[in-house]
Design a protein around this motif. Structure first.
Motif, PDB file in Angstrom:
ATOM      1  N   TYR A   1      55.092  48.690 -36.006  1.00 33.25           N
ATOM      2  CA  TYR A   1      55.064  48.029 -34.709  1.00 33.25           C
ATOM      3  C   TYR A   1      56.203  47.021 -34.542  1.00 33.25           C
ATOM      4  CZ  TYR A   1      50.277  49.713 -35.290  1.00 33.25           C
ATOM      5  OH  TYR A   1      49.170  50.494 -35.542  1.00 33.25           O
ATOM      6  N   GLY A   2      57.002  46.843 -35.592  1.00 34.67           N
ATOM      7  CA  GLY A   2      58.047  45.826 -35.536  1.00 34.67           C
ATOM      8  C   GLY A   2      57.537  44.435 -35.837  1.00 34.67           C
ATOM      9  N   ILE A   3      56.349  44.328 -36.447  1.00 33.88           N
ATOM     10  CA  ILE A   3      55.742  43.037 -36.788  1.00 33.88           C
ATOM     11  C   ILE A   3      55.996  42.764 -38.274  1.00 33.88           C
ATOM     12  CG2 ILE A   3      53.593  41.723 -36.886  1.00 33.88           C
ATOM     13  CD1 ILE A   3      52.530  43.537 -34.656  1.00 33.88           C
ATOM     14  N   PRO A   4      56.432  41.560 -38.629  1.00 38.73           N
ATOM     15  CA  PRO A   4      56.724  41.270 -40.040  1.00 38.73           C
ATOM     16  C   PRO A   4      55.533  41.506 -40.952  1.00 38.73           C
ATOM     17  CG  PRO A   4      57.617  39.546 -38.636  1.00 38.73           C
ATOM     18  CD  PRO A   4      56.775  40.420 -37.748  1.00 38.73           C
ATOM     19  N   ARG A   5      55.812  42.006 -42.136  1.00 35.79           N
ATOM     20  CA  ARG A   5      54.781  42.116 -43.164  1.00 35.79           C
ATOM     21  C   ARG A   5      54.631  40.735 -43.804  1.00 35.79           C
ATOM     22  NH1 ARG A   5      53.307  47.243 -43.757  1.00 35.79           N
ATOM     23  NH2 ARG A   5      54.749  48.906 -43.135  1.00 35.79           N
ATOM     24  N   MET A   6      53.517  40.096 -43.537  1.00 30.81           N
ATOM     25  CA  MET A   6      53.365  38.683 -43.837  1.00 30.81           C
ATOM     26  C   MET A   6      53.291  38.384 -45.329  1.00 30.81           C
ATOM     27  SD  MET A   6      53.742  37.610 -40.879  1.00 30.81           S
ATOM     28  CE  MET A   6      53.587  35.862 -41.246  1.00 30.81           C
ATOM     29  N   ARG A   7      52.993  39.400 -46.141  1.00 36.94           N
ATOM     30  CA  ARG A   7      52.941  39.141 -47.591  1.00 36.94           C
ATOM     31  C   ARG A   7      54.302  38.722 -48.134  1.00 36.94           C
ATOM     32  NH1 ARG A   7      52.891  44.875 -47.212  1.00 36.94           N
ATOM     33  NH2 ARG A   7      54.557  45.913 -48.410  1.00 36.94           N
ATOM     34  N   HIS A   8      55.367  39.096 -47.434  1.00 36.12           N
ATOM     35  CA  HIS A   8      56.710  38.727 -47.866  1.00 36.12           C
ATOM     36  C   HIS A   8      57.108  37.337 -47.361  1.00 36.12           C
ATOM     37  CE1 HIS A   8      57.269  42.716 -49.412  1.00 36.12           C
ATOM     38  NE2 HIS A   8      57.110  43.265 -48.227  1.00 36.12           N
ATOM     39  N   LEU A   9      56.337  36.792 -46.433  1.00 33.55           N
ATOM     40  CA  LEU A   9      56.682  35.492 -45.836  1.00 33.55           C
ATOM     41  C   LEU A   9      55.762  34.365 -46.282  1.00 33.55           C
ATOM     42  CD1 LEU A   9      57.413  36.523 -42.116  1.00 33.55           C
ATOM     43  CD2 LEU A   9      59.062  36.058 -43.934  1.00 33.55           C
ATOM     44  N   ILE A  10      54.464  34.636 -46.378  1.00 36.09           N
ATOM     45  CA  ILE A  10      53.483  33.577 -46.617  1.00 36.09           C
ATOM     46  C   ILE A  10      52.921  33.715 -48.026  1.00 36.09           C
ATOM     47  CG2 ILE A  10      51.390  32.460 -45.777  1.00 36.09           C
ATOM     48  CD1 ILE A  10      53.647  32.480 -43.736  1.00 36.09           C
ATOM     49  N   PRO A  11      53.233  32.784 -48.920  1.00 33.96           N
ATOM     50  CA  PRO A  11      52.715  32.876 -50.292  1.00 33.96           C
ATOM     51  C   PRO A  11      51.270  32.395 -50.382  1.00 33.96           C
ATOM     52  CG  PRO A  11      54.036  30.899 -50.066  1.00 33.96           C
ATOM     53  CD  PRO A  11      54.149  31.639 -48.747  1.00 33.96           C
ATOM     54  N   GLU A  12      50.639  32.740 -51.458  1.00 35.83           N
ATOM     55  CA  GLU A  12      49.296  32.231 -51.714  1.00 35.83           C
ATOM     56  C   GLU A  12      49.371  30.722 -51.957  1.00 35.83           C
ATOM     57  OE1 GLU A  12      46.557  35.531 -53.674  1.00 35.83           O
ATOM     58  OE2 GLU A  12      48.216  34.971 -55.002  1.00 35.83           O
ATOM     59  N   GLY A  13      48.290  30.027 -51.609  1.00 29.86           N
ATOM     60  CA  GLY A  13      48.256  28.589 -51.841  1.00 29.86           C
ATOM     61  C   GLY A  13      47.036  27.955 -51.210  1.00 29.86           C
ATOM     62  N   GLU A  14      46.820  26.696 -51.547  1.00 29.56           N
ATOM     63  CA  GLU A  14      45.709  25.921 -50.980  1.00 29.56           C
ATOM     64  C   GLU A  14      46.225  24.569 -50.542  1.00 29.56           C
ATOM     65  OE1 GLU A  14      41.971  25.711 -53.015  1.00 29.56           O
ATOM     66  OE2 GLU A  14      42.370  27.565 -54.134  1.00 29.56           O
ATOM     67  N   HIS A  15      45.653  24.063 -49.456  1.00 28.13           N
ATOM     68  CA  HIS A  15      45.967  22.716 -48.989  1.00 28.13           C
ATOM     69  C   HIS A  15      44.737  22.193 -48.270  1.00 28.13           C
ATOM     70  CE1 HIS A  15      47.933  19.315 -47.039  1.00 28.13           C
ATOM     71  NE2 HIS A  15      48.977  19.523 -47.839  1.00 28.13           N
ATOM     72  N   GLY A  16      44.111  21.166 -48.842  1.00 28.78           N
ATOM     73  CA  GLY A  16      42.899  20.629 -48.232  1.00 28.78           C
ATOM     74  C   GLY A  16      41.821  21.694 -48.132  1.00 28.78           C
ATOM     75  N   ASN A  17      41.333  21.926 -46.909  1.00 24.82           N
ATOM     76  CA  ASN A  17      40.256  22.900 -46.728  1.00 24.82           C
ATOM     77  C   ASN A  17      40.763  24.280 -46.324  1.00 24.82           C
ATOM     78  OD1 ASN A  17      41.046  22.480 -44.097  1.00 24.82           O
ATOM     79  ND2 ASN A  17      38.993  22.085 -43.303  1.00 24.82           N
ATOM     80  N   ALA A  18      42.071  24.506 -46.422  1.00 25.52           N
ATOM     81  CA  ALA A  18      42.659  25.800 -46.042  1.00 25.52           C
ATOM     82  C   ALA A  18      43.204  26.510 -47.277  1.00 25.52           C
ATOM     83  CB  ALA A  18      43.767  25.609 -45.015  1.00 25.52           C
ATOM     84  N   ARG A  19      43.101  27.831 -47.258  1.00 25.81           N
ATOM     85  CA  ARG A  19      43.567  28.627 -48.398  1.00 25.81           C
ATOM     86  C   ARG A  19      44.193  29.923 -47.908  1.00 25.81           C
ATOM     87  NH1 ARG A  19      40.914  32.617 -51.509  1.00 25.81           N
ATOM     88  NH2 ARG A  19      38.987  32.167 -50.379  1.00 25.81           N
TER      89      ARG A  19
END
Length: 219
Positions: free
Chosen positions: A13-31
């Motif tokens: 669809y021309g949408i970025p594959r987010m696994r290549h952009l957003i690494p795993e991690g945690e910050h406060g109550n978000a993961r």
């Protein structure tokens, strides 16, 4: 390394594959977590519940997916369902865009980090996200000079006087259901004055409204 359109891997669809952009991690109550599914695992109903906001929508293909959890609950993933339900606004977006909800940054990435035709050129994207933890996890990885992420509640935030947007899009809910229609109507009334009425192509919509429209079109 700076991100460029040539360095971004996209799907059909021309949408970025987010696994290549957003690494795993945690910050406060978000993961942020990555989940790899084999062909056998992708056919499991239990896994669809764990990775899709509304697993009844479609099957999940094998692959590696990015998931955002807030307070332990799934807020967003980048499955085919998420991509297809956002595809209409990605195709139609142009000019100055206002988005309610950052999620995993898939929509800003699709609008700003991928080459677009001149008639769909995006001048700016403003995202309203109430969670500082989500911003800390996601924004650095989709950062762009045309992107502004504001920590605020979309139900109370107001743009500066005279500010207008060519596209206003809301996707702040962890699931898709008609229980959210009252909130959508409230946001529509709130942001209607900020839509650029001089632009005949101006759009104000939400993920749920677009999804319901797609379902009616299939009947």
């Amino acid at each position: 390394m700076a991100l460029t359109p040539a360095s971004i891997e996209t799907d059909q669809y021309g949408i970025p594959r987010m696994r290549h952009l957003i690494p795993e991690g945690e910050h406060g109550n978000a993961r942020i977590s990555h989940l790899e599914l084999s062909e056998e695992q992708a056919s499991s109903g239990n896994l669809r519940v764990r990775i899709n906001r509304h697993p009844w929508f479609m099957e999940v293909d094998p692959g590696i997916y990015v998931r955002l959890h807030v307070d332990g609950g799934l807020m967003m993933s980048d499955t085919q369902m998420e991509r297809r339900t956002n595809l209409d606004i990605i195709k139609r977006a142009h000019g100055d865009v206002l988005i309610g909800g950052l999620g995993i940054g898939m929509l800003p990435a699709a609008l700003l980090l991928v080459d677009r035709s001149p008639e769909r050129s995006v001048r700016s994207v403003t995202v309203i996200e109430q969670s500082a933890d989500v911003i800390a996890l996601v924004e650095p990885h989709v950062r762009n000079q045309r992107l502004t992420v504001i920590e605020a509640d979309v139900f109370t935030w107001k743009p500066e006087r005279g500010r207008r947007f060519d596209v206003i899009y809301m996707d702040i809910w962890p699931d898709i259901g008609t229980d959210n229609l009252d909130d959508i109507a409230r946001l529509h009334r709130r942001f209607s004055p900020y839509l650029n009425r001089e632009n005949p192509r101006a759009i104000m919509t939400s993920l749920l409204v677009d999804y319901l429209r797609q379902q009616r079109g299939r009947r």
